[in-house]
Design a protein around this motif. Structure first.
Motif, PDB file in Angstrom:
ATOM      1  N   GLN A  31       0.726  -1.048   0.040  1.00 46.14           N
ATOM      2  CA  GLN A  31      -0.013  -0.148   0.017  1.00 46.14           C
ATOM      3  C   GLN A  31       0.820   1.375   0.212  1.00 46.14           C
ATOM      4  O   GLN A  31       0.651   2.198  -0.769  1.00 46.14           O
ATOM      5  N   GLU A  32       2.031   1.262   0.971  1.00 44.79           N
ATOM      6  CA  GLU A  32       2.842   2.390   0.974  1.00 44.79           C
ATOM      7  C   GLU A  32       3.559   2.518  -0.677  1.00 44.79           C
ATOM      8  O   GLU A  32       3.779   3.680  -1.014  1.00 44.79           O
ATOM      9  N   ARG A  33       3.970   1.382  -1.156  1.00 45.39           N
ATOM     10  CA  ARG A  33       4.597   1.636  -2.537  1.00 45.39           C
ATOM     11  C   ARG A  33       3.575   2.129  -3.532  1.00 45.39           C
ATOM     12  O   ARG A  33       3.950   3.108  -4.203  1.00 45.39           O
ATOM     13  N   THR A  34       2.463   1.786  -3.286  1.00 44.34           N
ATOM     14  CA  THR A  34       1.369   2.101  -4.371  1.00 44.34           C
ATOM     15  C   THR A  34       1.130   3.570  -4.261  1.00 44.34           C
ATOM     16  O   THR A  34       1.203   4.328  -5.038  1.00 44.34           O
ATOM     17  N   ALA A  35       0.992   4.074  -2.879  1.00 49.55           N
ATOM     18  CA  ALA A  35       0.729   5.300  -2.748  1.00 49.55           C
ATOM     19  C   ALA A  35       1.967   6.355  -3.004  1.00 49.55           C
ATOM     20  O   ALA A  35       1.749   7.221  -3.580  1.00 49.55           O
ATOM     21  N   ARG A  36       3.149   6.001  -2.879  1.00 53.19           N
ATOM     22  CA  ARG A  36       4.420   6.625  -3.064  1.00 53.19           C
ATOM     23  C   ARG A  36       4.311   6.788  -4.808  1.00 53.19           C
ATOM     24  O   ARG A  36       4.535   7.960  -5.254  1.00 53.19           O
ATOM     25  N   GLN A  37       3.914   5.808  -5.526  1.00 48.70           N
ATOM     26  CA  GLN A  37       3.923   5.740  -6.981  1.00 48.70           C
ATOM     27  C   GLN A  37       3.096   6.895  -7.373  1.00 48.70           C
ATOM     28  O   GLN A  37       3.066   7.525  -8.401  1.00 48.70           O
ATOM     29  N   LYS A  38       1.877   6.895  -6.931  1.00 50.06           N
ATOM     30  CA  LYS A  38       0.610   7.635  -7.124  1.00 50.06           C
ATOM     31  C   LYS A  38       1.168   9.189  -6.972  1.00 50.06           C
ATOM     32  O   LYS A  38       1.006   9.907  -7.707  1.00 50.06           O
ATOM     33  N   SER A  39       1.808   9.293  -5.780  1.00 45.63           N
ATOM     34  CA  SER A  39       2.138  10.546  -5.491  1.00 45.63           C
ATOM     35  C   SER A  39       3.175  10.956  -6.296  1.00 45.63           C
ATOM     36  O   SER A  39       3.324  12.181  -6.830  1.00 45.63           O
ATOM     37  N   GLU A  40       4.194   9.902  -6.925  1.00 46.11           N
ATOM     38  CA  GLU A  40       5.113  10.480  -7.872  1.00 46.11           C
ATOM     39  C   GLU A  40       4.433  11.068  -9.045  1.00 46.11           C
ATOM     40  O   GLU A  40       4.912  11.882  -9.945  1.00 46.11           O
ATOM     41  N   ARG A  41       3.614  10.069  -9.386  1.00 41.17           N
ATOM     42  CA  ARG A  41       2.997  10.428 -10.676  1.00 41.17           C
ATOM     43  C   ARG A  41       2.128  11.962 -10.767  1.00 41.17           C
ATOM     44  O   ARG A  41       2.239  12.628 -11.705  1.00 41.17           O
ATOM     45  N   THR A  42       1.492  12.183  -9.648  1.00 42.37           N
ATOM     46  CA  THR A  42       0.877  13.085  -9.349  1.00 42.37           C
ATOM     47  C   THR A  42       1.845  14.549  -9.267  1.00 42.37           C
ATOM     48  O   THR A  42       1.549  15.464  -9.918  1.00 42.37           O
ATOM     49  N   ALA A  43       3.042  14.401  -8.933  1.00 39.34           N
ATOM     50  CA  ALA A  43       4.049  15.346  -8.550  1.00 39.34           C
ATOM     51  C   ALA A  43       4.414  15.693 -10.121  1.00 39.34           C
ATOM     52  O   ALA A  43       4.676  17.051 -10.602  1.00 39.34           O
TER      53      ALA A  43
END
Length: 88
Positions: A31-43
């Motif tokens: 879940q943390e990895r998925t959230a980090r990837q999503k935030s990186e895409r958003t950034a």
């Protein structure tokens, strides 16, 4: 023999708890990895939007400066023409 059976049950129970804890930990990591990837895409998307907005603002500033330059050139030319007519 009863003590041995209780010990085996305790070990089995401890093993089940350890496995459940490991599964929870792995799920949290995922879940943390998925959230980090999503935030990186958003950034990255936001960086792109910011670059586009800066480019648009720069283009608008250039267009506005050109418009002012044109206006003042026309105004100066008109003033010059008026003053030339008055002298002759």
């Amino acid at each position: 023999s009863t003590e041995l059976e209780r010990a085996r049950e305790a070990v089995a129970l401890a093993q089940e708890r350890a496995e459940a804890s490991e599964r929870r930990s792995l799920r949290e990591l995922d879940q943390e990895r998925t959230a980090r990837q999503k935030s990186e895409r958003t950034a990255e998307e936001l960086r792109g939007e910011l670059a586009a907005a800066r480019s648009e603002a720069r283009d608008a500033a250039v267009a506005q400066a050109e418009g002012r330059r044109w206006f003042w050139a026309r105004r100066s030319a008109g003033a010059f023409a008026r003053s030339s007519r008055l002298r002759w």
